[in-house]
Structures are given as structure tokens and as C-alpha cells.
Design a protein around this motif. Structure first.
Motif, PDB file in Angstrom:
ATOM      1  N   GLY A  29       0.817  -1.210   0.000  1.00 16.97           N
ATOM      2  CA  GLY A  29       0.000   0.000   0.000  1.00 16.97           C
ATOM      3  C   GLY A  29       0.848   1.256   0.000  1.00 16.97           C
ATOM      4  O   GLY A  29       0.556   2.231  -0.701  1.00 16.97           O
ATOM      5  N   LEU A  30       1.909   1.235   0.772  1.00 13.71           N
ATOM      6  CA  LEU A  30       2.809   2.379   0.844  1.00 13.71           C
ATOM      7  C   LEU A  30       3.500   2.611  -0.498  1.00 13.71           C
ATOM      8  O   LEU A  30       3.493   3.733  -1.034  1.00 13.71           O
ATOM      9  CB  LEU A  30       3.838   2.136   1.949  1.00 13.71           C
ATOM     10  N   SER A  72      -2.438  10.636   3.114  1.00  8.02           N
ATOM     11  CA  SER A  72      -3.314   9.704   2.398  1.00  8.02           C
ATOM     12  C   SER A  72      -2.562   8.448   1.984  1.00  8.02           C
ATOM     13  O   SER A  72      -3.123   7.355   2.012  1.00  8.02           O
ATOM     14  CB  SER A  72      -3.954  10.379   1.190  1.00  8.02           C
ATOM     15  N   VAL A  73      -1.287   8.565   1.646  1.00  8.76           N
ATOM     16  CA  VAL A  73      -0.476   7.376   1.323  1.00  8.76           C
ATOM     17  C   VAL A  73      -0.371   6.493   2.559  1.00  8.76           C
ATOM     18  O   VAL A  73      -0.495   5.265   2.471  1.00  8.76           O
ATOM     19  CB  VAL A  73       0.911   7.795   0.781  1.00  8.76           C
ATOM     20  N   LEU A  74      -0.158   7.086   3.713  1.00  9.12           N
ATOM     21  CA  LEU A  74      -0.091   6.311   4.957  1.00  9.12           C
ATOM     22  C   LEU A  74      -1.425   5.651   5.289  1.00  9.12           C
ATOM     23  O   LEU A  74      -1.463   4.499   5.735  1.00  9.12           O
ATOM     24  CB  LEU A  74       0.370   7.194   6.116  1.00  9.12           C
ATOM     25  N   ILE A  75      -2.521   6.354   5.059  1.00 15.59           N
ATOM     26  CA  ILE A  75      -3.845   5.775   5.311  1.00 15.59           C
ATOM     27  C   ILE A  75      -4.110   4.615   4.358  1.00 15.59           C
ATOM     28  O   ILE A  75      -4.622   3.567   4.765  1.00 15.59           O
ATOM     29  CB  ILE A  75      -4.938   6.864   5.217  1.00 15.59           C
ATOM     30  N   VAL A  76      -3.742   4.784   3.101  1.00 15.64           N
ATOM     31  CA  VAL A  76      -3.909   3.692   2.132  1.00 15.64           C
ATOM     32  C   VAL A  76      -3.064   2.493   2.543  1.00 15.64           C
ATOM     33  O   VAL A  76      -3.509   1.341   2.433  1.00 15.64           O
ATOM     34  CB  VAL A  76      -3.566   4.164   0.704  1.00 15.64           C
ATOM     35  N   ALA A  77      -1.857   2.743   3.048  1.00 19.77           N
ATOM     36  CA  ALA A  77      -1.004   1.638   3.493  1.00 19.77           C
ATOM     37  C   ALA A  77      -1.660   0.881   4.639  1.00 19.77           C
ATOM     38  O   ALA A  77      -1.622  -0.352   4.688  1.00 19.77           O
ATOM     39  CB  ALA A  77       0.364   2.173   3.914  1.00 19.77           C
ATOM     40  N   LEU A  78      -2.300   1.597   5.552  1.00 18.73           N
ATOM     41  CA  LEU A  78      -3.001   0.933   6.661  1.00 18.73           C
ATOM     42  C   LEU A  78      -4.219   0.160   6.158  1.00 18.73           C
ATOM     43  O   LEU A  78      -4.468  -0.967   6.587  1.00 18.73           O
ATOM     44  CB  LEU A  78      -3.411   1.954   7.721  1.00 18.73           C
ATOM     45  N   LEU A  79      -4.971   0.752   5.244  1.00 19.47           N
ATOM     46  CA  LEU A  79      -6.130   0.059   4.675  1.00 19.47           C
ATOM     47  C   LEU A  79      -5.703  -1.158   3.857  1.00 19.47           C
ATOM     48  O   LEU A  79      -6.436  -2.149   3.765  1.00 19.47           O
ATOM     49  CB  LEU A  79      -6.941   1.013   3.792  1.00 19.47           C
ATOM     50  N   SER A  80      -4.521  -1.080   3.306  1.00 14.90           N
ATOM     51  CA  SER A  80      -4.009  -2.171   2.488  1.00 14.90           C
ATOM     52  C   SER A  80      -3.749  -3.434   3.303  1.00 14.90           C
ATOM     53  O   SER A  80      -3.748  -4.534   2.740  1.00 14.90           O
ATOM     54  CB  SER A  80      -2.734  -1.714   1.787  1.00 14.90           C
ATOM     55  N   ILE A  81      -3.552  -3.288   4.588  1.00 19.43           N
ATOM     56  CA  ILE A  81      -3.396  -4.467   5.441  1.00 19.43           C
ATOM     57  C   ILE A  81      -4.663  -5.309   5.366  1.00 19.43           C
ATOM     58  O   ILE A  81      -4.607  -6.535   5.239  1.00 19.43           O
ATOM     59  CB  ILE A  81      -3.077  -4.052   6.892  1.00 19.43           C
ATOM     60  N   GLY A  82      -5.817  -4.662   5.418  1.00 18.13           N
ATOM     61  CA  GLY A  82      -7.085  -5.381   5.287  1.00 18.13           C
ATOM     62  C   GLY A  82      -7.229  -6.045   3.928  1.00 18.13           C
ATOM     63  O   GLY A  82      -7.693  -7.184   3.821  1.00 18.13           O
ATOM     64  N   THR A  83      -6.810  -5.353   2.886  1.00 15.87           N
ATOM     65  CA  THR A  83      -6.861  -5.922   1.543  1.00 15.87           C
ATOM     66  C   THR A  83      -5.953  -7.139   1.432  1.00 15.87           C
ATOM     67  O   THR A  83      -6.312  -8.145   0.805  1.00 15.87           O
ATOM     68  CB  THR A  83      -6.443  -4.858   0.509  1.00 15.87           C
ATOM     69  N   ALA A  84      -4.794  -7.060   2.057  1.00 17.81           N
ATOM     70  CA  ALA A  84      -3.873  -8.201   2.041  1.00 17.81           C
ATOM     71  C   ALA A  84      -4.487  -9.402   2.750  1.00 17.81           C
ATOM     72  O   ALA A  84      -4.310 -10.543   2.322  1.00 17.81           O
ATOM     73  CB  ALA A  84      -2.548  -7.820   2.685  1.00 17.81           C
ATOM     74  N   PHE A  85      -5.226  -9.146   3.824  1.00 18.08           N
ATOM     75  CA  PHE A  85      -5.881 -10.258   4.509  1.00 18.08           C
ATOM     76  C   PHE A  85      -7.004 -10.854   3.663  1.00 18.08           C
ATOM     77  O   PHE A  85      -7.263 -12.052   3.730  1.00 18.08           O
ATOM     78  CB  PHE A  85      -6.393  -9.839   5.884  1.00 18.08           C
TER      79      PHE A  85
END
Length: 171
Positions: A29-30, A72-85
Motif C-alpha cells: 500500500g505504501l 493519504s499514502v499512509l492511510i492507504v497503506a493501513l487500509l491495504s493491510i485489510g486488503t492483504a488479509f
């Protein structure tokens, strides 16, 4: 000498595949949202992560600054953890890059077709330029390949290593 061999087998505790999936999701995400911010900056795309996250809900001057892009890049990186799961629970056992590429393309479709009404700062899909379509689709595909291939590789490595440990111990 036997103690040295025993110490060599005692390595750092192995991380679970799920932990590595979370780290992969954050890193993916990052990386890919930062590249998306760069594509926005160089006018390859009409939208950026800040368009989705901040400009859709706040119409202030600071949402057009570099700080909004970084946040917003940091927020997307955090949201991307959910996508990875999501990938981890659905496709982790698939080998190759194609499941990740399809996953990224499906994710792109969800974001640009399903979630666009939630974000008023994003024009409708048909109002976006073809440069934006191609750029964002490629970024999502690359994100999906990065996350998908990394997770499936770790999954297969972990299971292969676990099998070899159990065979050596006679279990």
C-alpha cells in the motif's frame, strides 16, 4: 561441535504467514500509493489517494498540499493491510502472478465502479481520461501482483519448511 549445530538450528522465531501478509499489505500500500501520488503529480492520472480520502470530504486548502498526499499514502497503506488479509483468506494457496494480477484488477473495478459514489471528489469513470484508466489500472494490477505473489510465496515456503521440519523430527 554438536552444540554449535543445535544453535544454528535455533534461529529467530518464525513469523506466521498472516503476520507477513500484514507487513506485505502495508508495504504494498505504501509503495504503490506513493507511485500513484507520483503519477498524479506528473499528470498521468487525474486522481490520487488524497482525492479519495481527503478532498472528497473536506474542501479546504490543505487537502491540495503535499501533507495531504503523504497522510493519504499512509492511510492507504493501513487500509491495504485489510486488503492483504482478503487475499490471504481467499487466494493464498494459488501459485503464480496471475491470481494477484486478477485480484488487483478486481480491486481496481471495485474502487472505480462500486466505491466512486462514496467519494464525491472523484469524477465518474466515463468522465476520467484514458490516461487515468490505464495508469490506475496498471498500478492496481502491480499492487495485486506484489501482494498476491508475496503472500502466496510465503504461504508455500512456510508450509514446505514446516513439512521438512516435521519429516526431520519424525512426526
Amino acid at each position: 561441535m554438536a552444540e554449535q549445530t543445535k544453535d544454528q538450528r535455533k534461529q529467530e522465531p518464525r513469523q506466521s504467514v498472516a503476520t507477513k501478509a500484514a507487513a506485505t499489505g502495508f508495504a504494498g500500500g505504501l509503495l504503490w500509493s506513493a507511485l500513484g501520488a507520483g503519477a498524479y503529480y506528473f499528470h498521468f492520472s487525474e486522481v490520487s489517494a488524497a482525492s479519495f480520502i481527503f478532498r472528497s470530504f473536506w474542501q479546504t486548502d490543505w487537502t491540495g498540499t503535499w501533507l495531504a498526499e503523504v497522510l493519504s499514502v499512509l492511510i492507504v497503506a493501513l487500509l491495504s493491510i485489510g486488503t492483504a488479509f482478503v487475499y490471504y483468506f481467499t487466494l493464498r494457496s494459488r501459485k503464480g502472478i496471475w491470481p494477484g494480477a486478477v485480484f488487483g484488477l478486481l480491486l481496481w473495478g471495485v474502487v472505480y465502479f462500486v466505491l466512486t459514489p462514496v467519494f464525491p471528489a472523484i469524477p465518474g469513470f466515463m468522465e476520467l481520461s484514458s490516461d487515468t484508466w490505464v495508469t490506475t489500472a496498471c498500478l492496481f494490477i502491480l499492487y495485486g501482483v506484489f501482494v498476491g505473489y508475496s503472500i502466496s510465496y510465503e504461504y508455500h515456503e512456510f508450509n514446505q519448511t514446516a513439512d521438512s521440519y516435521s519429516n526431520k523430527e519424525g512426526v
